[in-house]
Design an enzyme around this catalytic site. Sequence first.
Site, PDB file in Angstrom:
ATOM      1  N   GLU A 109       0.837  -1.206   0.000  1.00 52.38           N
ATOM      2  CA  GLU A 109       0.000   0.000   0.000  1.00 52.38           C
ATOM      3  C   GLU A 109       0.864   1.246   0.000  1.00 52.38           C
ATOM      4  O   GLU A 109       0.548   2.223  -0.655  1.00 52.38           O
ATOM      5  CB  GLU A 109      -0.910   0.002   1.241  1.00 52.38           C
ATOM      6  CG  GLU A 109      -1.967   1.106   1.238  1.00 52.38           C
ATOM      7  CD  GLU A 109      -1.492   2.430   1.821  1.00 52.38           C
ATOM      8  OE1 GLU A 109      -2.159   3.447   1.596  1.00 52.38           O
ATOM      9  OE2 GLU A 109      -0.437   2.473   2.488  1.00 52.38           O
ATOM     10  N   GLU A 110       1.985   1.199   0.708  1.00 49.77           N
ATOM     11  CA  GLU A 110       2.762   2.414   0.935  1.00 49.77           C
ATOM     12  C   GLU A 110       3.394   3.003  -0.317  1.00 49.77           C
ATOM     13  O   GLU A 110       3.423   4.218  -0.475  1.00 49.77           O
ATOM     14  CB  GLU A 110       3.862   2.156   1.981  1.00 49.77           C
ATOM     15  CG  GLU A 110       3.342   1.839   3.375  1.00 49.77           C
ATOM     16  CD  GLU A 110       2.643   3.023   4.041  1.00 49.77           C
ATOM     17  OE1 GLU A 110       2.525   4.083   3.412  1.00 49.77           O
ATOM     18  OE2 GLU A 110       2.217   2.865   5.192  1.00 49.77           O
TER      19      GLU A 110
HETATM   20 ZN   LIG Z   1      -1.154   2.731   5.944  1.00 48.76          ZN
END
Ligand SMILES: [Zn+2]
Length: 454
Positions: free
Chosen positions: A323-324
């Site tokens: 996600e990052e």
């Molecule tokens: Zn996060």
Amino acid sequence: MKKSIFFLLLVSTTTFAQTSEDSLMIRKIYDEVLSNGQAYEWLRYLCKQIGPRLSGSVGAQKAVAYTKQLMEQEKFDRVFLQDVKVPHWVRGAKEEAYFKIGKEKTKVPIAALGGSVATAPKGLEAEVIEVKSFQQLRELGKDKVKGKIVFFNRPMDPTKINTFEAYGGAVDQRANGATEAANLGAVGAIVRSVTTRQDDVPHSGSMRYGTGVPLIPTAAISTNAANLLSQKLKEHPNLTFYFRQNCETLPDADSHNVVGEIKGREKPDEIIVVGGHLDSWDIAEGAHDDGAGCVQSIEAVRLLKVLGYQPKRTIRAVMFMNEENGLKGGIKYADLAKQNNEKHIAAIESDNGGFTPRGFGIVGKTDQKAKIIGWKPLLAPYGLHEIGPGGGGADIGPLAQHGTVLLGYKPDTQRYFDYHHAANDNFENVSKRELDLGTASMAVLIYLLDKYGI
Ligand SMILES: [Zn+2]
């Protein structure tokens, strides 16, 4: 008795019976988690035994194996991995930075931004130009910016009650600052950490380069150091700033989403997802972001299982990868859902920290939102008052195109950005009780979505 009145009575009796049955079940969920919650110990392991988990790293790989094993140990019906190709950025040796007035050097804490290029091996030194906005930078123009390091120093607006709003108002500097600076001939970009706190820890995060601009190195500087640098620049406009960083982007790596499910009894083809992201920034244990969301998701499913609840629909806990700095896991999950013709009726995401629950943000059709808001009387006694339209979450976002209702878990936001993407996002800063209450609220939502559909 008139037929319509009889019907009305019947409906209200049924509703009352359902409500009290639901109230009892909800009470049981809270009792179980507050007496026998497991998530906190799982989080301890994830933070202390595994630690940072940026995608492509050994930590990320270990976290995949650990959460898979957890769901197997809890005897989920099926546990499996989904292959995902992920970006692989590494920080390299610790950064070094100082500003120099005459011969006097003052060291400052910085952290390269995820995705940034390195400086030359011996570092980069140049005069500094401080700005608060892209507009101000553009007005200065090439003449003033060329050859300099641009220092983006707009703080998060402290007057915003919801800190995510304040974050949204400042994070453009981190994401696009280097591109804006490079467009005008700058040689580097230093960005004030996007945090609500005055402290000495730099807060990292992802950045991206626009196409066709030179790739200049960029880093976050702590808020205390940013204030100091700003003050010194007023006194000594010609001071120089030096920084050295060794980060690089390696070829994409093989990684995984981790999925565990319990099969539905009546409608096994309808799926309800609950998830968080397994990756975290390399300088932190990723306790609030987002170890918390991962262990809460597994725990929410465990709670229903241990209470003997037999779901009508299939319930899935998903640990998304990357996600990052890429969202590759979330995108892959939705792609596979489409490919495999899976029907995801709802998805819940916890990626706003393991703090005291306040409610859920809903993305869906008007009637779907109304249905969930209608459950408020059941949820309010547990402090869940903020139930209404809002953001779902980055990882479940790609499911929206398949008509899935998205629900973003909303804890209290006041402390999240104290720790966000920084070395202090560690296990010690998570409260067991707050984490458990959050888990219960997610489990309750799964229960209601499963029982009544959406
Ligand atoms: Zn996060």
